[in-house]
Design an enzyme around this catalytic site. Sequence first.
Site, mmCIF file in Angstrom:
data_model
loop_
_atom_site.group_PDB
_atom_site.id
_atom_site.type_symbol
_atom_site.label_atom_id
_atom_site.label_comp_id
_atom_site.label_asym_id
_atom_site.label_seq_id
_atom_site.Cartn_x
_atom_site.Cartn_y
_atom_site.Cartn_z
ATOM 1 N N ASP A 18 34.553 -30.142 44.926
ATOM 2 C CA ASP A 18 35.226 -29.291 43.935
ATOM 3 C C ASP A 18 36.399 -28.468 44.461
ATOM 4 O OD1 ASP A 18 33.215 -30.368 42.434
ATOM 5 O OD2 ASP A 18 32.150 -28.497 42.085
ATOM 6 N N TRP A 112 32.172 -23.425 44.450
ATOM 7 C CA TRP A 112 31.902 -22.173 45.142
ATOM 8 C C TRP A 112 30.612 -22.264 45.920
ATOM 9 C CZ3 TRP A 112 32.470 -19.977 39.676
ATOM 10 C CH2 TRP A 112 33.834 -19.897 39.326
ATOM 11 N N ALA A 115 27.040 -21.864 44.117
ATOM 12 C CA ALA A 115 26.590 -22.848 43.136
ATOM 13 C C ALA A 115 26.791 -24.263 43.657
ATOM 14 C CB ALA A 115 27.334 -22.647 41.808
ATOM 15 N N CYS A 116 28.036 -24.671 43.765
ATOM 16 C CA CYS A 116 28.345 -26.072 44.070
ATOM 17 C C CYS A 116 28.026 -26.473 45.504
ATOM 18 C CB CYS A 116 29.805 -26.358 43.751
ATOM 19 S SG CYS A 116 30.207 -26.013 42.024
ATOM 20 N N VAL A 117 27.772 -25.482 46.378
ATOM 21 C CA VAL A 117 27.353 -25.792 47.751
ATOM 22 C C VAL A 117 25.847 -25.582 47.919
ATOM 23 C CG1 VAL A 117 27.604 -25.205 50.197
ATOM 24 C CG2 VAL A 117 29.623 -25.287 48.723
#
Length: 216
Positions: A18, A112, A115-117
């Site tokens: 992302d 971020w 969340a995405c990590v």
Amino acid sequence: MSKLEMLTPENSAIALIDYQPAMFQGVQSHDRLVTINNVQILAKAAKLFKIPTVLTTVARDSFSGPFIPEVTSLFPDHDVIDRTSMNSWLDANFRKAVAATGRKKFVLAGLWTEACVIFPTLDMLREGYEIYIAADACGDLSLEAHNRAMERAIQAGAVPITSSQYAYELQQDWARSETYEGMMDIQRAHSPYGIQIRFSKWALGEHASEGGTKAA
């Protein structure tokens, strides 16, 4: 699998998650230019050492925009996996791409962190993967958000690293001539150490090399 074992071109893979305009807009934990530099270190090291690389976006065409070209231009033949889920691991195409690498040691970085990590980190740890997070290539809405996410990841069993640390760990020896110049190019473009490299070349001549005559 032992976390005492070094990350190598033969045992590791990487997923970059992302790095898109809308996601960068929310980053307040780090200088965004530093984050862009650091993800390029990861991507260029992955290309140089032929590391299996997974690229993924969220809502690319409907909201967040494309993955930054500084990275995608390095992998022109890669399909960038687009998702609707914040958690990459919920996407079947992402899971398939991860499995296709055949690697159990995975470096993750993305936007971020909270969340995405952290979400795929927890799921991949549960699935038996060994996760290394390049923390300085991540970013979040605040430093607090980033730090708490990293702490949670570490408590769950992930290992924090930096982007340059990953590149150095892959190189190991400056006398590895096949990747030496590529590593120097990465340092010159994205690291303060690049200033020293330029000075040494100027002062000692273009033959100057940390690997001695073997890497010249």
